[in-house]
Design an enzyme around this catalytic site. Structure first.
Site, short mmCIF file in Angstrom:
data_model
loop_
_atom_site.label_atom_id
_atom_site.label_comp_id
_atom_site.label_asym_id
_atom_site.label_seq_id
_atom_site.Cartn_x
_atom_site.Cartn_y
_atom_site.Cartn_z
N PHE A 1 -1.96 -0.68 -9.17
CA PHE A 1 -1.20 -0.52 -7.93
C PHE A 1 -0.67 -1.89 -7.51
CE2 PHE A 1 -0.71 -0.68 -3.32
CZ PHE A 1 0.15 0.37 -3.12
N ASP B 1 -2.31 -10.15 -9.84
CA ASP B 1 -2.12 -9.56 -8.52
C ASP B 1 -3.47 -9.65 -7.80
OD1 ASP B 1 -2.00 -7.96 -6.29
OD2 ASP B 1 -0.94 -6.30 -7.27
N LYS C 1 -2.80 -9.12 1.91
CA LYS C 1 -4.00 -8.64 2.62
C LYS C 1 -4.79 -9.74 3.34
CE LYS C 1 -4.37 -4.13 0.65
NZ LYS C 1 -3.58 -3.90 -0.56
C1 LIG Z 1 -2.28 -3.63 -1.05
C2 LIG Z 1 -1.88 -4.06 -2.41
C3 LIG Z 1 -0.54 -4.31 -2.75
C4 LIG Z 1 0.58 -4.10 -1.78
O1 LIG Z 1 0.50 -4.92 -0.65
P1 LIG Z 1 1.33 -4.52 0.67
O2 LIG Z 1 1.03 -5.61 1.64
O3 LIG Z 1 0.84 -3.18 1.10
O4 LIG Z 1 2.76 -4.48 0.29
C5 LIG Z 1 -0.27 -4.74 -4.03
N1 LIG Z 1 -1.23 -4.93 -4.94
C6 LIG Z 1 -2.54 -4.71 -4.65
C7 LIG Z 1 -3.57 -4.97 -5.69
C8 LIG Z 1 -2.91 -4.25 -3.39
O5 LIG Z 1 -4.19 -4.00 -3.12
#
Ligand SMILES: *Cc1c(COP(=O)(O)O)cnc(C)c1O
Length: 398
Positions: A134, A219, A248
């Site tokens: 994700f 990520d 986050k």
């Molecule tokens: C939450 C998340 C995203 C997206 O971040 P947003 O601030 O919601 O755009 C991307 N990658 C990972 C691993 C996430 O947990």
């Protein structure tokens, strides 16, 4: 305007939400507009690393709001310079571009990799990503994600994200071709249900990407900023990635993300990247307040200790109720329920004043504030135990 509309109806209905309106938060706790109190083990989806409305962030925001909101992204401002310096000093990266969300940081990582391909690798543009991944909800981030539910949506997707399997190096090797420029992954797949990449896999990926002249992008939007007990999760495997996305926890509750790159990978030229609110002094002031606390060795050690304690308590509950294993690291943990009762547990917990998250029908994910207390963990465990009893989940004898 339709005056018969319920106040909820003026918001686009993009996800099922319980009919609760939160009005106040403090540390591990939230209050709704009826005065009911909730113990929060979601914390804005692993966002509020210092808990709800921590004094350090509230004070930083207040002071900065009185000083300067924004001079324009085309001018320097002090908090963004200071936060970039702090991130560069505490990581293996050399340069930072601030964003307003995690997805925007991923979008930037994709653009940076494609730019690198255009400059150095005959226009190679493919980024190998993973089943279950994700990466966010912009069109390119959804295209890079390996989430099954995204597959039929918003066609045609952005091209160039072949999918490999996590912890299967051969599946990555098989996808490498002339158009490949990078491999991108979450060190722990969060939204998929907390599935860690092994240290050996991350080390193997680093070796493989280096061999082929490819960029390695991590990520760390969910795993970064102390969540796993290290400031960044990649440190655990002892690897040096080329590019990293943060979000986050970085803002501790305010919209702040970051794209980081090593000097060799940091190849944007004027006009390639930008944005009106990027590097806002207000958000960067919050980021500095976060990093000042989370970056302390004692703080990170307490995350590791509390994570081990929480994992042990979850294992105890699991054995008692005949559930499955605990996965994850630090304060990003999941419990395998071995049956599709996630939604029922979450609904029952809400009723009881406890906020839990089920990323999958058979999985619960625990992402409390990084400064969660032992008392809060004990309270959550007692409530969770009672809920499992109430739901009639079989208790093992003895
Ligand atoms: C939450 C998340 C995203 C997206 O971040 P947003 O601030 O919601 O755009 C991307 N990658 C990972 C691993 C996430 O947990």
């Amino acid at each position: 305007m339709n005056i018969a509309l319920h106040p909820f109806d003026a918001l686009m209905d993009i996800t099922p939400r319980p009919p609760v309106v939160f009005v106040r938060g403090e540390g591990g706790w939230l209050w709704d507009d009826t005065g009911k109190r909730y113990l929060d083990f979601i914390q804005g989806w692993a966002v509020n690393c210092l808990g709800h409305s921590p004094p350090a962030i509230a004070e930083a925001l207040t002071a900065q709001a009185k000083l300067l909101l924004t001079p324009s992204p085309a001018f320097y401002n002090a908090p963004s310079l200071e936060l970039a310096q702090a991130l560069v000093t505490s990581s293996c990266f050399d340069q930072v571009f601030f964003t307003n969300s995690g997805a925007e940081a991923i979008e930037g990582a994709i653009k940076l990799a494609r730019k690198y391909g255009a400059l150095h690798c005959n226009g190679a543009y493919e980024i190998i990503t993973f089943d279950g991944a994700f990466h966010g909800r912009t069109l390119a981030a959804m295209s890079a994600s390996g989430k099954k539910a995204f597959e039929p949506l918003f066609e045609p997707k952005v091209q160039g994200f072949p999918k490999a399997r996590l912890n299967d190096l051969d599946s990555v090797k098989q996808l490498i071709g002339n158009n490949t420029i990078a491999v991108m992954l979450e060190p722990i797949q969060g939204e998929a249900g907390v599935w860690p990449a092994t240290d050996e896999f991350l080390q193997g990926l680093r070796e493989l990407t280096t061999q082929h002249g490819l960029l390695l992008i991590v990520d760390e939007i969910q795993t970064g900023i102390g969540r796993t007990g290290k400031l960044f999760c990649y440190e655990q495997a002892g690897i040096v990635p080329d590019i990293m996305a943060l979000g986050k926890g970085l803002g501790g509750g305010v919209p702040l993300g970051a794209l980081l790159a090593t000097e060799a990978a940091s190849c944007f030229e004027h006009g390639d990247q930008g944005g009106t609110f990027n590097g806002s002094p207000l958000m960067c002031a919050a980021g500095l307040a976060v990093l000042n606390e989370v970056g302390q060795p004692d703080f990170l050690k307490s995350v590791t200790d509390n994570g081990l304690h929480l994992a042990g308590e979850l294992q105890r509950i699991s054995a008692r109720h005949g559930l499955g294993s605990v996965r994850g690291q630090g304060l990003l943990l999941a419990l395998d329920l071995k049956r599709p009762i996630g939604a029922a547990v979450v609904a029952c917990a809400l009723e009881e004043g406890l906020l839990l998250n089920a990323p999958r029908p058979d999985t619960l994910r625990f992402m409390p504030a990084l400064n969660v207390t032992r008392e809060e963990i004990a309270l959550m465990i007692a409530q969770f135990d009672a809920i499992l009893g109430k739901l009639g989940v079989a208790r093992c004898v003895g």
